[in-house]
Design a protein around this motif. Structure first.
Motif, short mmCIF file in Angstrom:
data_model
loop_
_atom_site.label_atom_id
_atom_site.label_comp_id
_atom_site.label_asym_id
_atom_site.label_seq_id
_atom_site.Cartn_x
_atom_site.Cartn_y
_atom_site.Cartn_z
N ASN A 312 1.90 -19.72 28.33
CA ASN A 312 3.41 -19.46 27.84
C ASN A 312 3.79 -17.90 28.39
O ASN A 312 4.88 -17.78 28.83
CB ASN A 312 3.26 -19.03 26.22
CG ASN A 312 3.35 -20.26 25.38
OD1 ASN A 312 4.41 -20.64 25.16
ND2 ASN A 312 2.09 -20.82 24.97
N PHE A 313 2.95 -16.99 28.53
CA PHE A 313 2.96 -15.76 29.29
C PHE A 313 3.42 -15.98 30.79
O PHE A 313 4.48 -15.44 31.10
CB PHE A 313 2.08 -14.87 29.06
CG PHE A 313 2.33 -13.46 29.74
CD1 PHE A 313 2.42 -12.42 28.69
CD2 PHE A 313 1.82 -12.71 30.92
CE1 PHE A 313 3.05 -11.12 29.11
CE2 PHE A 313 2.31 -11.51 31.20
CZ PHE A 313 2.63 -10.83 30.39
N ASP A 314 2.94 -16.98 31.25
CA ASP A 314 3.08 -17.26 32.73
C ASP A 314 4.50 -17.81 32.93
O ASP A 314 5.28 -17.59 33.67
CB ASP A 314 1.91 -18.30 33.23
CG ASP A 314 2.12 -18.21 34.66
OD1 ASP A 314 2.82 -17.72 35.45
OD2 ASP A 314 1.08 -19.16 35.32
N VAL A 315 4.71 -18.72 31.99
CA VAL A 315 6.26 -19.51 32.05
C VAL A 315 7.30 -18.33 31.79
O VAL A 315 8.24 -18.42 32.68
CB VAL A 315 6.45 -20.69 30.97
CG1 VAL A 315 7.65 -21.14 30.96
CG2 VAL A 315 5.26 -21.84 31.27
N GLU A 316 7.24 -17.53 30.80
CA GLU A 316 8.32 -16.47 30.42
C GLU A 316 8.26 -15.51 31.34
O GLU A 316 9.58 -15.16 31.71
CB GLU A 316 7.87 -15.91 29.07
CG GLU A 316 8.99 -15.09 28.54
CD GLU A 316 10.17 -15.96 28.09
OE1 GLU A 316 11.18 -15.44 27.66
OE2 GLU A 316 9.88 -17.40 27.80
N SER A 317 7.17 -15.20 32.10
CA SER A 317 7.16 -14.00 33.07
C SER A 317 7.96 -14.59 34.37
O SER A 317 8.66 -13.98 35.11
CB SER A 317 5.93 -13.84 33.36
OG SER A 317 5.21 -14.67 34.29
N LYS A 318 8.05 -15.78 34.58
CA LYS A 318 8.62 -16.40 35.86
C LYS A 318 10.00 -16.51 35.70
O LYS A 318 11.09 -16.59 36.54
CB LYS A 318 8.24 -17.68 36.07
CG LYS A 318 6.64 -17.72 36.89
CD LYS A 318 6.12 -19.27 36.85
CE LYS A 318 4.89 -19.13 37.41
NZ LYS A 318 4.16 -20.48 37.53
#
Length: 518
Positions: A312-318
């Motif tokens: 989730n963090f990866d998706v949002e940070s992108k």
């Protein structure tokens, strides 16, 4: 972070009290840093220390492969304080003799002071002071150029110092850093002030000023993200970074469905509304609970929650542009552990944090708390204006209530645990015990027991209450909560939380138990 010209190095020889030495020196507002005893002479000198402390340790200096330092360290003109093993090492390397004592000396001792000119200035009354001994070896012959400055009935040389101008070395057979040596902090202050010439410049305001400057220089105009849990470490790290770069920081909070009651609302109110942090809140309750469905093994729970969090963090940070930095709430004990003379601790359980993010996302790290102990982080949080409910928030595991619901994690079982946790929190606060207890919480056990309620047989759940006292969480003792407070907790939980008919209290210490049950 090169912050302080007043620096005392503590060389770690494996003592359980090494961190405590550094903490006591910092309490005197002098910056103290721990290095493993294996650090080279060049590395030690590169720090330009005002003084050096040699810690205690479990070894004997006459054993093969006993930890040591370069003898040349003693000839650099830097004041040195050897404590217990450190004293024996100075003796051994300087031409004295250390032997196994006929009887191990452990516990309280009356120190008879023979020289009050510097290290023992203002210490003791009537010529003596209470100290804490813990050693199995003793000094049979002092090295040339040293003389005794204190003794006990069992130790003719309980403290000594060098009489040569080139060697400014002081040694103690006892432990000044522990609370059982009542004037130990004053002895350490005498060392850092009177002998090393340090001044009390280690303050949180000075730390804030220097950290803000460094973060600004490091980041420039780039964007920064922070994985925010709402706990004290990540919240203080975010607040400090926000003070430095403002809206260049974006914080991401993931509601994984296993938070305490009202947690998401509190984070939004405090950090977004009051502290004005740029906060993105993701509700991923369904995703996490679906991932945990039917899982009972605690390690699997941790790994599932960690994997989904990173995803989730990866998706949002992108979705954000120009992000080059990640803020982490790494503390000084984590740094010490990574370079410890004793090596990394055995893995008792997997700790869920954002440690896997940097390698995966190729972001540069900002770790604004890596110089601080936990108690210093709380002081920093207050300095930054964070409210008490954040600053004094108790440690909370990354996997949250998932590892306090023993067995399968379901909405129904989480609701039972949240109800019990809320009552425990209310009663502890109501009794004025919140600041006295390191950590307290409820655990939902994977068993049911027979009970009687309203003249009818019940077969319901068991809640365990866990409360411990500690300094740093490394060791802990069960908290002696008054019986009337425990009685109110039990009565309220059984009467107010549907599905519970029995409450038990955990009276295990750490070790051998851990604080959490999973």
């Amino acid at each position: 972070m090169e912050l302080w010209h007043n620096r005392i190095l503590v060389l770690d020889f494996g003592s359980q009290y090494t961190q405590l030495i550094a903490r006591r020196i910092r309490e005197a507002q002098v910056y103290s840093q721990i290095l493993p005893c294996t650090a080279s002479l060049a590395t030690i000198l590169a720090y330009r220390p005002q003084g050096i402390v040699l810690s205690g340790g479990p070894s004997s200096v006459y054993e093969k492969k006993a930890p040591s330092v370069a003898k040349e360290l003693f000839d650099q003109g830097i004041p040195i304080l050897g404590i217990c093993y450190g004293m024996q090492l100075v003796t051994h390397l300087s031409g004295g003799k250390v032997v196994k004592a006929p009887h191990r000396e452990y516990g309280r001792a009356d120190l008879l002071i023979d020289d009050r000119s510097d290290l023992f200035k203002g210490i003791g009354t009537g010529g003596s002071a209470v100290v804490w001994m813990s050693h199995g070896d003793r000094i049979e012959r002092m090295p040339p150029g040293f003389r005794s400055i204190a003794h006990t009935s069992n130790s003719p040389v309980a403290a000594m110092k060098s009489e040569t101008k080139q060697r400014r070395i002081y040694c103690l057979q006892f432990h000044p850093e522990v609370a059982h040596t009542p004037e130990g902090a004053k002895i350490l202050r005498n060392f850092v002030y009177e002998i090393c010439g340090c001044t009390p410049t280690w303050t949180m305001q000075s730390y804030v000023d220097q950290a803000v400057t460094q973060i600004r220089e490091q980041v420039g105009k780039d964007r920064v993200i922070c994985a925010l849990s709402g706990g004290v470490d990540s919240s203080v790290a975010a607040a400090l970074t926000h003070r430095a770069i403002g809206d260049q920081l974006t914080c991401i909070f993931v509601d994984n469905g296993v938070l305490r009651a009202g947690e998401r609302e509190q984070v939004k109110k405090t950090l977004a509304s009051q502290m004005h942090l740029n906060l993105r809140v993701l509700d991923r309750t369904t995703q996490f609970l679906d991932g945990l469905k039917g899982v009972t093994d605690p390690e699997r729970k941790r790994k599932i929650i960690g994997r989904l969090f990173i995803q989730n963090f990866d998706v949002e940070s992108k979705k954000l542009k120009s992000v080059k930095y990640l803020v982490q709430g790494t503390l000084y004990p984590d740094v010490i552990e990574s370079v410890s003379f004793k090596g990394p601790s055995a893995t008792i359980k997997t700790h869920h944090n954002v440690g896997g993010l940097p390698a995966r996302m190729k972001l540069k790290l900002i770790e604004p708390l890596r110089e601080l102990f936990k108690d210093e982080v709380r002081v920093l949080g207050t300095e930054l204006g964070l409210p008490d409910e954040i600053v004094w928030r108790q440690p909370f595991p990354g996997p949250g209530l998932a590892i306090r619901v023993l067995g399968s994690v379901t909405k129904e079982r989480l609701a039972i645990l949240r109800g019990a946790e809320t009552i425990v929190d209310q009663e502890i606060r109501g009794a004025g015990l919140y600041r006295e207890i390191w950590q307290f919480f409820a655990v939902l056990l994977p068993i049911r027991t027979v009970g009687v309620m309203g003249d009818q047989r019940t077969y319901d759940n068991v809640i365990a209450i866990r409360a411990v006292t500690s300094v740093d969480g490394m060791t802990a003792d069960w908290a002696r909560i008054p019986n009337d407070v425990l009685a109110r907790m039990s009565s309220r939980i059984i009467n107010e939380v549907k599905g519970v008919n029995r409450v038990v209290y955990d009276i295990s210490s750490k070790p051998p138990s851990t604080i959490e049950w999973e």
